[in-house]
Structure formats: C-alpha cells, structure tokens
Design a protein around this motif. Structure first.
Motif: not given
Length: 599
Positions: A231, A233, A250, A252, A254, A281, A283, A294, A296-298
């Motif tokens: 992960i 950040k 953000t 991510t 994986t 996103g 996540c 992956q 991905v979220c924000t």
C-alpha cells in the motif's frame, strides 16, 4: 504330500513319507518343521521317505517393491517436483516376471476411498512441467521407467527413476497444507500371463487386485505461501502553511501475491485519522484484485496546525485475504509539515514639530517635541505578536512609556495580524542652529511561534537659527547733597536723617524701585562725604557751623512702575534732618524735593 519348489529349479519337488503311528494326532502340517518328512511315528516302525522331481511350472513369488524419495519431501505452493526411484528384484531363479502396468498412485491425505485421486502411468513418456494456466493435478515430468524392458529375467532387478510435479493452488483452509500420499503399483504376470501378486501389499485406498504389487506409501507436502499486499499513501503536498490547508491523499493498493493466491479480496481499508469511505476510486472493501492489479482511491482533507506543531502523520492500512483464507496486511504513512508564515512588523516615527529654534548657550532652554511611534503588524501573517522592547538610541527603553490607546504598556500588548496602533512620547531637546537631532528606534517582539520580529525607524529634528535680541533700560543715580547750618549759640550733633521716613544713615535701604545708599557723592565736581550720625556742628559764627554730606538714590533699570520713581518729597516725605544739643533737645528741619523721570 506337499508340493513346493525348494530348490527353485522351476519344477515341483514332491517330498513324501509313508509310515504308521499308533497315536492319533495331527503332526503333518506346514507349520511343522519336519512336515516334508510326513508322519513321524513315535515307535520304531518301517517307513519309506523320498523326494522326486517332476516337470511342473511353479509361478514366481511376487517381489517387494522398493520406492524411494530422492528429493525434498515438501515444497511450497503452487507445488513442485518430487523425484523418486522405484525398483524390485525378481525372486525367482528360473522364471521371468513381466511388467504389465506401472502406475504411480497419488491421493490427498486424508484419503477417503478408492480409487486414488491421481494415477500416473509410468510406462508413458514424461510431459512438460505445468504452467500457470494448467489445472491442479499430478504431472509426470521426468521418467526412465518407460524405457526399461518389461521382462524381468530370473534374479534380475528392475530399476528406474521418475519425477512428478504436483500442482495445488488451493490448499486446505484449516491446515494450510496439502499432504499427498504416493504409492507405486506394479502389475506383474508370469510367462503364462497369469497375475503375480494378489494386491495384499497395496493400501485399501487403491483399486488393486490380482497382479498388483505396491510399494510402501510416501507422503509429500505442499505448504502454504502467505499472500502479500503493498500500500502506498501519497499526498499532493508535503507541507501546508499555518494555520493549515487542504491535502489530497492518494492511496494505491497493489496485490503483490502470486497467481496461485489470486485474486485476493480487500477486506479492510482504513485511515487512522480520516474516514476513507467517502474517498473516490476503487479502494473499497469487498473488491478483488488479480495478480499485480491495483486499486486507487483519493480523498481530500483539511489539515490544521501551528508552526512548531509536530507533523500531521496519518497511516492508511489494508488487509486482504487469499483463497485459503490467509490474510496479509500493509500500511503506509504520509506526513504533512506545518510551515511557518513569517510575521512582520513595521515602525514609523514622527516628530512634531520636526524643526525647532535653537536653544543657544542657556542650559535651561529646551524645545519640547512630541514623538509619535506607529507600529503595524502585517495582515498577511497568521500569528499574534507580543512586544518586548521599544529602544531609542537617544532616549533609551520606551516600552513601558509607550501606552497603546493611552492605556496598555507596549511591553504588555499582544497585537493581531493587521493591527495598527501608536503612542506619543514627549522629549525636550537642545541644540544650536544647524544641528540635527537624529535618533533611531528599534521595536522588537516575538510571534506566537516564537519567531523574533523587529522593525527600525529614524526621525530628524532640525534646529533653526534665532537672531540675537537685547533689552535696554535706563537706571539713574541721584546724588543728594545735604547742607546743615547751625544757627544756634551752642554746638549740636546730627541725630537723624530720613527721606520718605526711611533712615538714610543706614546702609543700602531698599525702597520700592530704588535704593538709598549713604556713601557720599560727587556733585558739580566736588566730592562730599557720607553723612555721619552724631557729627558735631559748631555754634553759629564759629566758622564750622555748616555741615556738608551726601548720599545717593539708585533707581532700578527698566523700571516699569514710574509712579515709584516720580515722587514729591515734601511735608512728611521730605528730606528731614534732626540735631540735638548737649541737653538733648531736638530740632528738625526739612527740604522739599520734587523728582520727575521720563524714560
């Protein structure tokens, strides 16, 4: 008679013995060590024992199957290669054995029932090692058994080697392992194609029967490999200026697990400071990730703080699970520093007036000047400012004398960004024409973050020239000549002399605006002595019957009250002289005097 091939020549050996016995018993059994001799009488009797050999085919005994594991007994998922050798020796010295089948039987432990889960024909050539796309199973990947002669001549040994690759990407969820039990089942026949062996050496979980001969089971293990996840950040900024600002994070995730543990499911996704459920996103919990995939979220959050505070560190965490129910977790942090917004102040110093007349040589002359100190705090700052000093290089420390709003000492004042305030301090200056009084003031303070601030200002007061001035006054001195003539028949003495009822014979009598001084004087170039008390004046006609003396009247220069100067000395205010005779008789005479002045 018992029929065996004791000499293993491939023919039956019939051993017999005829005798009689007088006791009924069973002593002709296979278990009896002397069974080949038949009945053994317990009394001497006639008997006939012999062995003869006839051409009768005896089937060879089944051999012991020897299987050995020559590699590691355990590999990690998704599996691996296990290397074996298998061999057996034909126990017959006369008859050949024929291999009719050669099967490697493999089942997952615990074995539930026959047949085996996997059967590998060792009489076939090997196949390629399974790839990621191949299904779970047992693959023959190396083999020399299929190249060996299927006839095993008397006393010969059959020996070969083989390798199987066991692939298993979904292990037992409880034990996290899979145990594979491996047995080689050799099908044997004699020259008449009759089965050799009855399957008694084979485990019950195998489908076996006549002609089956099995090795002892060997267990190998596929062990679990834990899933993994990473992960990351990140923030769009590493710092914000006080009192804070927005940061877009953000995250991510994986899936770093191998293919055999994929796809994994995202079970938990959290942030120790923020609610990430509102993030935009992929996540989201419940989602799945394939190998290397992956999510991905924000999310954007407002970070607040003051300079000097510790960095705002928040940690994002994720937990995933694989197909065996194993979990893996990861976390990653991002720090946001709170940067200082420098505070600044300014100072102006205004003198009123900024030009004054010179003070000259008189040390008592000063010029009063009002100094206005104006302090401002930059409105772009964010911190309050506390002031500690207002130091003037000519006047010294003024922080306690500078009253903000006429009330609060500057040394006790706390200003906000954008504040403008002032105080007035008065001082007396001295200087000559052309001089300039230049002084510098420093104002110092500290903001809420402990950062020092300072501003400097100077001001000049010029001294202008003043022309000289004089004040002219007139001060007359009057010489009064007194002549006393004794007109009596006897000597007399001067007993008194007054003017305005003041005793002239006393020294320096001060009246309003003038002073009497009995010092004598010069009149018309003749010097006269001062008037003496008890001066003897002889009788008339004696030649010394006249006495001359003088006193002076000094007037004050510039006397404004001329009424004190202009007088009419007559009657009681006249010049009065008194004499006395030897008997003490007194007599006075007076002279009327009028004085008029005009300055």
């Amino acid at each position: 008679m018992l029929c065996v091939d004791n000499d293993e020549d491939g023919r039956a050996d019939f051993s017999y013995c005829a005798a009689w016995d007088n006791i009924e018993r069973n002593n002709c059994t296979v278990e009896d060590a002397n069974f080949s001799s038949g009945q053994i009488p317990n009394t001497k009797s006639k008997c006939n024992c012999d062995t003869f050999n006839i051409d009768l085919f005896i089937r060879p005994n089944p051999p012991a199957i020897n299987k050995q594991l020559v590699s590691a007994s355990s590999v990690s998922e998704p599996g691996g290669k296990f290397d074996y050798t298998v061999s057996f020796t034909n126990p017959s010295t006369a008859s050949s054995l024929f291999v009719t089948s050669l099967i490697d039987e493999v089942s997952v432990v615990p074995v539930s029932s026959a047949p085996a889960d996997y059967s590998v024909n060792l009489l076939l050539p090997p196949v390629s090692t399974p790839t990621q796309s191949d299904s779970d199973g047992v693959y023959l990947v190396a083999n020399t058994c299929h190249t060996q002669p299927t006839e095993v001549v008397p006393s010969a040994t059959f020996s070969c080697a083989f390798s199987v690759y066991i692939k298993d990407i979904d292990l037992d969820n409880t034990t996290k392992t899979e145990v594979y039990r491996d047995v080689v089942n050799v099908g044997l026949a004699d020259k008449n194609n009759e089965p050799v062996g009855d399957g008694s050496t084979c485990p019950t979980w195998l489908s076996s029967g006549n002609g089956s001969n099995c090795s002892a089971p060997i267990d190998v293990t596929i062990t679990n490999v834990m899933p993994s996840v990473s992960i990351l950040k990140e923030g769009n900024v590493a710092a914000v200026t006080e009192p804070g600002g927005q940061v877009t994070y953000t995250v991510t995730v994986t899936n770093t697990s191998a293919y055999f543990d994929s796809p994994v499911s995202i079970d938990v996704l959290s942030d120790n400071l923020f609610d990430v459920t509102s993030g935009k996103g992929t996540c989201t919990t419940g989602g799945t990730l394939n190998v290397g995939e992956q999510a991905v979220c924000t999310y954007t959050k407002n970070i607040t703080g003051n300079f000097g505070d510790e960095a705002i560190i928040n940690t994002a965490s994720v937990t995933i699970s694989d197909n065996e129910g194993d979990t893996a977790s990861g976390s990653n942090s991002h720090a946001v520093a709170i940067l200082d917004v420098p505070s600044s102040i300014s100072l102006t110093k205004q003198a009123t007036p900024n030009s004054v007349p010179e003070t000259g040589d008189d040390p008592s002359v000063v010029r009063a000047v009002d100094y206005t100190f104006t302090i401002s705090v930059n409105s772009s700052g964010v911190d309050t400012v506390t002031f500690s000093s207002l130091l003037d290089d000519k006047f010294g420390e003024l922080a306690d004398e500078c009253l903000v709003g006429g009330v609060t000492k500057l040394s006790e004042y706390v200003a906000n960004p954008g504040d403008v305030f002032s105080c007035v301090i008065s001082r007396n200056l001295q200087g000559n024409a052309g001089d300039s009084h230049i002084n510098k003031a420093d104002v110092k303070g500290v903001d809420a973050d402990g950062q020092n601030v300072m501003a400097v200002a100077t001001e000049t007061v010029n001294f202008t020239d003043l022309p000289p001035t004089i004040d002219l006054a007139f001060a007359p001195r009057i010489v009064v000549v007194l002549q006393i003539k004794n007109t009596s028949i006897e000597d007399v003495q001067l007993a008194g002399l007054t003017l305005f009822d003041q005793n002239v014979l006393e020294a320096d009598l001060v009246d309003d605006g003038f002073t009497f001084r009995n010092v004598g004087g010069v009149y018309n170039e003749v010097a006269y002595p001062a008037c003496q008390l008890n001066q003897t004046i002889q009788y008339a006609g004696s030649g010394s019957d006249t006495y001359l003396c003088a006193f002076v009247i000094d007037f004050v220069a510039g006397l404004d009250d001329v009424s004190a100067v202009n007088f009419d000395a007559n009657a009681g205010n006249a010049v009065v002289a008194t004499v006395k005779d030897e008997q003490g008789n007194m007599v006075s005479g007076n002279v009327t005097v009028q004085l008029v002045t005009q300055e």
